[in-house]
Design a protein around this motif. Structure first.
Motif, short mmCIF file in Angstrom:
data_model
loop_
_atom_site.label_atom_id
_atom_site.label_comp_id
_atom_site.label_asym_id
_atom_site.label_seq_id
_atom_site.Cartn_x
_atom_site.Cartn_y
_atom_site.Cartn_z
N ALA A 27 0.74 -1.12 -0.10
CA ALA A 27 0.00 -0.12 0.20
C ALA A 27 1.04 1.12 0.14
O ALA A 27 0.38 2.23 -0.57
N ASP A 28 2.01 1.31 0.57
CA ASP A 28 2.97 2.18 0.48
C ASP A 28 3.86 2.43 -0.51
O ASP A 28 4.46 3.20 -0.86
N GLY A 29 3.74 1.36 -1.56
CA GLY A 29 4.09 1.09 -2.96
C GLY A 29 5.69 0.70 -3.13
O GLY A 29 6.13 0.91 -4.08
N ALA A 30 5.86 -0.17 -2.10
CA ALA A 30 7.29 -0.79 -2.00
C ALA A 30 6.84 -2.07 -3.22
O ALA A 30 5.85 -2.50 -3.35
N SER A 31 8.04 -2.23 -3.76
CA SER A 31 8.16 -3.61 -4.52
C SER A 31 8.38 -4.94 -3.52
O SER A 31 9.37 -4.50 -3.00
N LEU A 32 7.79 -5.75 -3.85
CA LEU A 32 8.00 -7.08 -3.02
C LEU A 32 8.52 -8.21 -3.42
O LEU A 32 8.36 -8.46 -4.68
N VAL A 33 9.32 -8.83 -2.45
CA VAL A 33 9.80 -10.27 -2.93
C VAL A 33 9.30 -11.11 -1.70
O VAL A 33 9.68 -10.57 -0.51
N LEU A 34 8.76 -11.99 -2.26
CA LEU A 34 7.82 -12.89 -1.08
C LEU A 34 8.43 -14.23 -1.16
O LEU A 34 8.33 -14.98 -2.10
N PHE A 35 8.83 -14.84 0.12
CA PHE A 35 9.42 -16.15 0.20
C PHE A 35 8.20 -16.95 1.13
O PHE A 35 8.02 -16.24 2.18
N ASP A 36 8.04 -18.11 0.79
CA ASP A 36 7.18 -18.85 1.78
C ASP A 36 7.34 -20.32 1.13
O ASP A 36 7.92 -20.47 0.19
N ARG A 37 6.66 -21.20 1.73
CA ARG A 37 6.70 -22.62 1.15
C ARG A 37 5.49 -22.98 0.09
O ARG A 37 5.89 -23.80 -0.77
N ASP A 38 4.60 -22.08 -0.07
CA ASP A 38 3.66 -21.91 -1.08
C ASP A 38 3.54 -20.88 -2.12
O ASP A 38 2.86 -19.89 -1.72
N ALA A 39 4.45 -20.91 -2.90
CA ALA A 39 4.56 -19.83 -4.04
C ALA A 39 3.22 -19.85 -4.79
O ALA A 39 2.85 -18.21 -5.15
N ALA A 40 2.32 -20.59 -4.94
CA ALA A 40 1.12 -20.52 -5.79
C ALA A 40 0.30 -19.63 -4.94
O ALA A 40 -0.50 -18.76 -5.35
N ALA A 41 0.17 -19.69 -3.68
CA ALA A 41 -0.64 -18.79 -2.81
C ALA A 41 -0.32 -17.41 -2.87
O ALA A 41 -1.22 -16.40 -3.09
#
Length: 227
Positions: A27-41
């Motif tokens: 919401a603040d405009g950041a570009s996100l890199v997201l790690f988790d066990r479930d990339a599909a979600a």
């Protein structure tokens, strides 16, 4: 010249707190890199983000995933390490080595693996922020939570050490320790609990976002108890 869009890596991004942090920063405009066990979600929840299924206890996998993110986005401004693990049920005199190793790997070694991959990149670009999510319960031993509290305590010592080692480098290192988070899972497992003192996901995400971004530029080496 406009400042570059901040790039923020969040681990455990598919969990309740991870999602709240990702939504707050997006919401603040950041570009996100997201790690988790479930990339599909993650791809469903945050289609504009760079999302990967990563075992955070695997140093090689973490390093490779961070390198791909750097190649794709060109920089890394913050690491928010939400991912971890919780177990209870064994007394210390019956604690299995498997439980011990699992808790240490998920809660402490994962931080080391991420620091190895992220901190040198932040130093090369002249600064960045690391925020680790610990737990208020780790402040002292608790019955049937020996491996968990020990691992979260180890995480806090690692955070403090990294903060000391990064002093003067432009890389800030801080941590937060929520008490009980007000999540659907906690409500389900503790239906009769008094929730008046629980920490909302929104307020926890606000505190983490403050530390991860320029708003918290003056804060370094701090451990914030939430709740």
């Amino acid at each position: 010249m406009n400042a570059p869009t901040p790039v923020i890596l969040i681990t455990g991004a598919a969990g309740a707190l991870g999602r709240a942090v990702a939504q707050r920063l997006a919401a603040d405009g950041a570009s996100l890199v997201l790690f988790d066990r479930d990339a599909a979600a993650l791809n469903q929840l945050f289609p504009q983000a760079v999302a990967e299924a990563v075992d955070i206890t695997d140093e090689g996998a973490v390093a490779a995933a961070v390198q791909r993110a750097l190649q794709a986005l060109g920089r890394l401004d913050a690491l928010v390490h939400v991912a971890g693990g919780f177990e209870m049920g064994e007394t210390v005199d019956a604690l299995s080595r498997a439980s011990w190793d699992r808790m240490i790997a998920l809660n402490a070694w994962s931080f080391v693996a991420l620091a190895k991959a992220c901190v040198p990149a932040m130093k090369r670009q002249g600064g960045g922020s690391v925020v680790a999510v610990s737990a208020a319960a780790a402040g002292s031993g608790r019955a049937l939570k020996g491996a968990y509290t020990a691992a979260k305590s180890a995480l806090q010592r690692l955070v403090e050490t990294l903060a000391s080692e990064c002093a003067g480098s432009g890389v800030r290192v801080n941590s937060v320790a929520p008490t009980t988070l007000d999540t659907p899972a906690n409500r389900a497992t503790m239906p009769d609990a008094d929730r008046s003192g629980w920490v909302s996901l929104e307020s926890a995400a606000d505190a983490i976002a403050f530390l991860a971004t320029k708003a918290g530029a003056a804060v370094h080496g701090q451990h914030l108890r939430l709740g």
